[in-house]
Design a protein around this motif. Structure first.
Motif, mmCIF file in Angstrom:
data_model
loop_
_atom_site.group_PDB
_atom_site.id
_atom_site.type_symbol
_atom_site.label_atom_id
_atom_site.label_comp_id
_atom_site.label_asym_id
_atom_site.label_seq_id
_atom_site.Cartn_x
_atom_site.Cartn_y
_atom_site.Cartn_z
ATOM 1 N N ASP A 9 8.457 -0.961 20.601
ATOM 2 C CA ASP A 9 8.018 0.225 19.863
ATOM 3 C C ASP A 9 6.535 0.478 20.120
ATOM 4 O OD1 ASP A 9 7.358 2.055 17.577
ATOM 5 O OD2 ASP A 9 9.404 1.564 16.982
ATOM 6 N N THR A 10 6.176 1.740 20.409
ATOM 7 C CA THR A 10 4.772 2.198 20.473
ATOM 8 C C THR A 10 4.021 1.634 21.673
ATOM 9 O OG1 THR A 10 4.866 2.182 18.034
ATOM 10 C CG2 THR A 10 2.741 2.641 18.994
ATOM 11 N N PHE A 11 4.708 1.349 22.768
ATOM 12 C CA PHE A 11 4.070 0.777 23.962
ATOM 13 C C PHE A 11 3.718 1.901 24.933
ATOM 14 C CE2 PHE A 11 3.768 -3.497 26.061
ATOM 15 C CZ PHE A 11 3.056 -3.073 27.169
ATOM 16 N N ARG A 12 2.420 2.108 25.157
ATOM 17 C CA ARG A 12 1.948 3.164 26.051
ATOM 18 C C ARG A 12 2.112 2.774 27.515
ATOM 19 N NH1 ARG A 12 -3.607 5.663 23.622
ATOM 20 N NH2 ARG A 12 -4.094 5.589 25.850
ATOM 21 N N PHE A 13 2.390 3.789 28.344
ATOM 22 C CA PHE A 13 2.517 3.578 29.783
ATOM 23 C C PHE A 13 1.263 2.945 30.371
ATOM 24 C CE2 PHE A 13 1.689 5.092 34.104
ATOM 25 C CZ PHE A 13 2.846 4.741 34.770
ATOM 26 N N ASP A 14 0.089 3.404 29.935
ATOM 27 C CA ASP A 14 -1.152 2.940 30.555
ATOM 28 C C ASP A 14 -1.567 1.549 30.111
ATOM 29 O OD1 ASP A 14 -1.745 3.814 27.995
ATOM 30 O OD2 ASP A 14 -3.512 4.976 28.548
ATOM 31 N N PHE A 167 5.787 -11.576 14.604
ATOM 32 C CA PHE A 167 7.164 -11.091 14.685
ATOM 33 C C PHE A 167 7.726 -11.096 16.088
ATOM 34 C CE2 PHE A 167 6.032 -9.422 10.515
ATOM 35 C CZ PHE A 167 7.177 -9.746 9.800
ATOM 36 N N CYS A 168 6.945 -10.657 17.065
ATOM 37 C CA CYS A 168 7.514 -10.612 18.423
ATOM 38 C C CYS A 168 7.856 -12.020 18.915
ATOM 39 C CB CYS A 168 6.578 -9.901 19.383
ATOM 40 S SG CYS A 168 4.948 -10.622 19.584
ATOM 41 N N CYS A 169 7.087 -13.015 18.484
ATOM 42 C CA CYS A 169 7.384 -14.397 18.872
ATOM 43 C C CYS A 169 8.668 -14.877 18.215
ATOM 44 C CB CYS A 169 6.223 -15.306 18.490
ATOM 45 S SG CYS A 169 4.642 -14.842 19.226
ATOM 46 N N ARG A 170 8.869 -14.508 16.951
ATOM 47 C CA ARG A 170 10.080 -14.919 16.244
ATOM 48 C C ARG A 170 11.316 -14.220 16.811
ATOM 49 N NH1 ARG A 170 8.278 -13.470 10.345
ATOM 50 N NH2 ARG A 170 10.493 -13.880 9.890
ATOM 51 N N THR A 171 11.154 -12.942 17.171
ATOM 52 C CA THR A 171 12.276 -12.214 17.770
ATOM 53 C C THR A 171 12.616 -12.787 19.142
ATOM 54 O OG1 THR A 171 11.708 -10.214 16.549
ATOM 55 C CG2 THR A 171 13.066 -9.934 18.527
ATOM 56 N N ALA A 172 11.584 -13.105 19.926
ATOM 57 C CA ALA A 172 11.818 -13.715 21.241
ATOM 58 C C ALA A 172 12.471 -15.083 21.102
ATOM 59 C CB ALA A 172 10.506 -13.829 22.005
ATOM 60 N N TRP A 191 20.706 -6.754 23.476
ATOM 61 C CA TRP A 191 19.839 -5.603 23.177
ATOM 62 C C TRP A 191 18.731 -6.074 22.240
ATOM 63 C CZ3 TRP A 191 21.041 -0.636 25.075
ATOM 64 C CH2 TRP A 191 20.181 0.388 24.665
ATOM 65 N N LEU A 192 17.486 -5.995 22.695
ATOM 66 C CA LEU A 192 16.351 -6.518 21.934
ATOM 67 C C LEU A 192 15.443 -5.377 21.494
ATOM 68 C CD1 LEU A 192 15.492 -9.588 24.189
ATOM 69 C CD2 LEU A 192 16.857 -9.550 22.094
ATOM 70 N N GLU A 193 15.233 -5.286 20.207
ATOM 71 C CA GLU A 193 14.380 -4.250 19.616
ATOM 72 C C GLU A 193 13.130 -4.906 19.022
ATOM 73 O OE1 GLU A 193 14.495 -1.033 19.476
ATOM 74 O OE2 GLU A 193 16.570 -0.384 19.843
ATOM 75 N N PHE A 194 12.034 -4.858 19.784
ATOM 76 C CA PHE A 194 10.751 -5.348 19.293
ATOM 77 C C PHE A 194 10.038 -4.212 18.559
ATOM 78 C CE2 PHE A 194 11.354 -8.433 22.756
ATOM 79 C CZ PHE A 194 10.959 -9.605 22.141
ATOM 80 N N PHE A 195 9.724 -4.408 17.274
ATOM 81 C CA PHE A 195 8.908 -3.415 16.578
ATOM 82 C C PHE A 195 7.473 -3.448 17.091
ATOM 83 C CE2 PHE A 195 7.060 -1.586 12.516
ATOM 84 C CZ PHE A 195 7.576 -0.319 12.732
ATOM 85 N N ASP A 196 6.982 -4.598 17.499
ATOM 86 C CA ASP A 196 5.703 -4.640 18.199
ATOM 87 C C ASP A 196 5.859 -3.917 19.523
ATOM 88 O OD1 ASP A 196 4.409 -6.145 16.250
ATOM 89 O OD2 ASP A 196 5.175 -8.009 17.056
ATOM 90 N N VAL A 197 4.886 -3.058 19.906
ATOM 91 C CA VAL A 197 3.504 -3.122 19.453
ATOM 92 C C VAL A 197 3.169 -2.034 18.423
ATOM 93 C CG1 VAL A 197 2.666 -4.245 21.515
ATOM 94 C CG2 VAL A 197 2.833 -1.788 21.525
ATOM 95 N N GLU A 246 -2.151 -7.042 20.610
ATOM 96 C CA GLU A 246 -0.718 -7.043 20.296
ATOM 97 C C GLU A 246 0.110 -6.834 21.561
ATOM 98 O OE1 GLU A 246 1.820 -6.970 16.594
ATOM 99 O OE2 GLU A 246 -0.256 -7.435 16.991
ATOM 100 N N VAL A 247 -0.380 -5.989 22.472
ATOM 101 C CA VAL A 247 0.291 -5.800 23.762
ATOM 102 C C VAL A 247 0.370 -7.120 24.513
ATOM 103 C CG1 VAL A 247 -0.006 -4.775 26.048
ATOM 104 C CG2 VAL A 247 -0.187 -3.339 24.011
#
Length: 458
Positions: A9-14, A167-172, A191-197, A246-247
């Motif tokens: 979530d919210t991960f920019r291309f750049d 959270f991303c560590c716990r989800t991973a 199917w993995l849904e990371f709310f981070d970043v 966070e990225v």
């Protein structure tokens, strides 16, 4: 073929370092990009998180139809269609909005499990603890839960101490356990849904200090969803540093999953997709956040580059890596996964599988455009997610920040930051794109009266 889909979530291309646009640490995503098809013109369709998932899970543009709402129960989902092909499908994630209030976004999966506690997801109270007051209330979003702002609530409820507590560590970690339990099977989709970043951004200090080593002041963990000039320059840099930290943390979590796939010996028979739903403003266009919910901001917010441009990496065993420059959107994910599973899209689907592009065997591509938009049913002053058409060198919007009908036109080759409106210089281009945008919106199901209102004709 095993299938792994990772959505951040919210991960920019750049903010993928391999794209060469930001100095950010993403070594694992860079490594994945180096052996994948890296889609350089992937733009979100429906905005924000919930509508984007409707695009992906249903294979149709959602913004012409509805706002953020539960996934309809009368339409087939991607997971259900893949399951009908004999696949076992597992949903693992920490995005709170896809599972709460009967949202039904996990509908169709064989199994689903959520890591609780992200952004306002209060599942375990700690009333003996005071508000930690991590970030001053005037520097963050005004929304409150239990009397606390979101960054303070996140700290109060979860109290992360170690990197592994994030959270991303716990989800991973949960994803890796699932891989260890299921790698011997050959027909599954993870199917993995990371709310981070997504904010609040609470990476360990040693990560955000890579990007802002000399900062002295309260941590800026959450944008204000309003004017960026409410921050001092130092605070704005620290806000971006927390996002970048966070990225980097998310990158490490993705890297752990990729390593687990290697360790399980299934990399030669596993397709991997990494993508995002949208980006975020970190000061661009004098904004922080994704939408205007600030009492002092009277502007409309448009789907500028920092919100609309997202990464898409597609890895297939044995493929030659390549850069893909055709326009693709999240609706194409459903068709792509279905082809990987051995089926084609339904006639009602708006998307097309990108596998031919990924493998370099597509002679023609059906789309030379992308439209990014929030729901169009609430047009008016101060609305957010106003649509932008991206095509070739141009980005066109039929409305201005004051909801004026003059429109905006940007040359993306010379002005990626979209700060120079060229509409008066190229009126014929703007007129052509205006007409094309209206036709495309109607083709994907936007009511004619809504198109007329957007174009200032109703």
């Amino acid at each position: 073929m095993r299938i792994v889909v990772i959505i951040s979530d919210t991960f920019r291309f750049d903010y993928v370092a391999a794209h060469g646009l930001k100095k950010v640490r993403t070594p694992h995503l860079d490594a994945l990009a180096s052996r994948s098809a890296d889609f350089l013109r992937c733009y979100t369709g429906s905005f924000p998180t919930g509508p984007n998932r409707a695009d992906v899970y249903l294979g149709q543009y959602w913004f012409p139809q509805a706002d953020w709402s539960p996934l309809p129960t009368d339409r087939p989902t991607l997971a259900g269609r893949v399951g009908e092909l004999g696949y076992v499908t597992q949903w693992i994630g920490d995005c709170p909005h896809l599972m709460k209030r009967n949202a039904y976004y996990h509908r169709g999966f064989t199994a689903a499990v959520q890591v609780r506690g992200q952004e306002g997801d209060v599942y375990f109270t700690r009333l003996n603890k005071p508000d930690p007051r991590i970030q001053p209330p005037g520097k963050t979003r005004r929304t409150r839960h239990l009397g606390m702002t979101l960054p303070n609530l996140q700290e109060w409820q979860n109290e992360p101490r170690w990197e592994e507590d994030r959270f991303c560590c716990r989800t991973a970690d949960l994803a890796c356990r699932w891989l260890q339990e299921n790698y011997k099977a050959t027909k599954w989709m993870l199917w993995l849904e990371f709310f981070d970043v997504h904010e609040p951004w609470d990476p360990p200090e040693y990560l955000w200090r890579h990007y802002d080593p000399d900062y002295q002041g309260p941590e800026m963990r959450h944008p204000n969803y309003g004017p960026a000039d409410e921050y001092t320059p130092a605070e704005l840099r620290n806000l971006a540093a927390h996002y970048a930290g966070e990225v980097t943390l998310l990158d490490k979590s993705v890297g752990r999953i990729l390593r687990q796939i290697e360790d399980c010996g299934i990399a030669d028979d596993t397709a991997i997709i990494f993508t995002a739903d949208h980006g975020i403003a970190l000061g661009e266009h004098n904004r922080t956040g994704k939408s205007n919910i600030h009492p002092r901001d009277d502007r409309c917010w448009l789907m500028f580059e920092e919100l609309a441009h997202i990464p898409l990496l597609v890895y297939l065993p044995g493929m030659r890596p390549r850069k893909v420059r055709q326009y693709v959107q999240p609706v194409d994910t459903a068709a792509t996964v279905l082809e990987l599973a051995g089926a084609g899209p339904a006639p009602s689907d708006h998307g097309t599988s990108v596998l031919d592009l990924a493998l370099g065997r597509a002679r023609r591509w059906r789309r030379d455009w992308a439209i990014s938009s929030a729901y169009l049913g609430r047009l008016g002053p101060r609305c957010s997610g106003l649509p932008v058409l991206y095509t070739g060198r141009w980005a066109y919007a039929p409305r201005t920040e004051k909801f004026g009908t003059g429109g905006l036109l940007f040359d993306m080759n010379a002005d990626r930051s979209q700060t120079r409106n060229l509409l008066r210089k190229f009126p014929a281009v703007a007129k052509r794109l205006r007409g094309r945008m209206a036709r495309l919106l109607e083709q994907i199901g936007t009511p004619a009266e809504t198109v007329a209102q957007l174009m200032g004709e109703g």
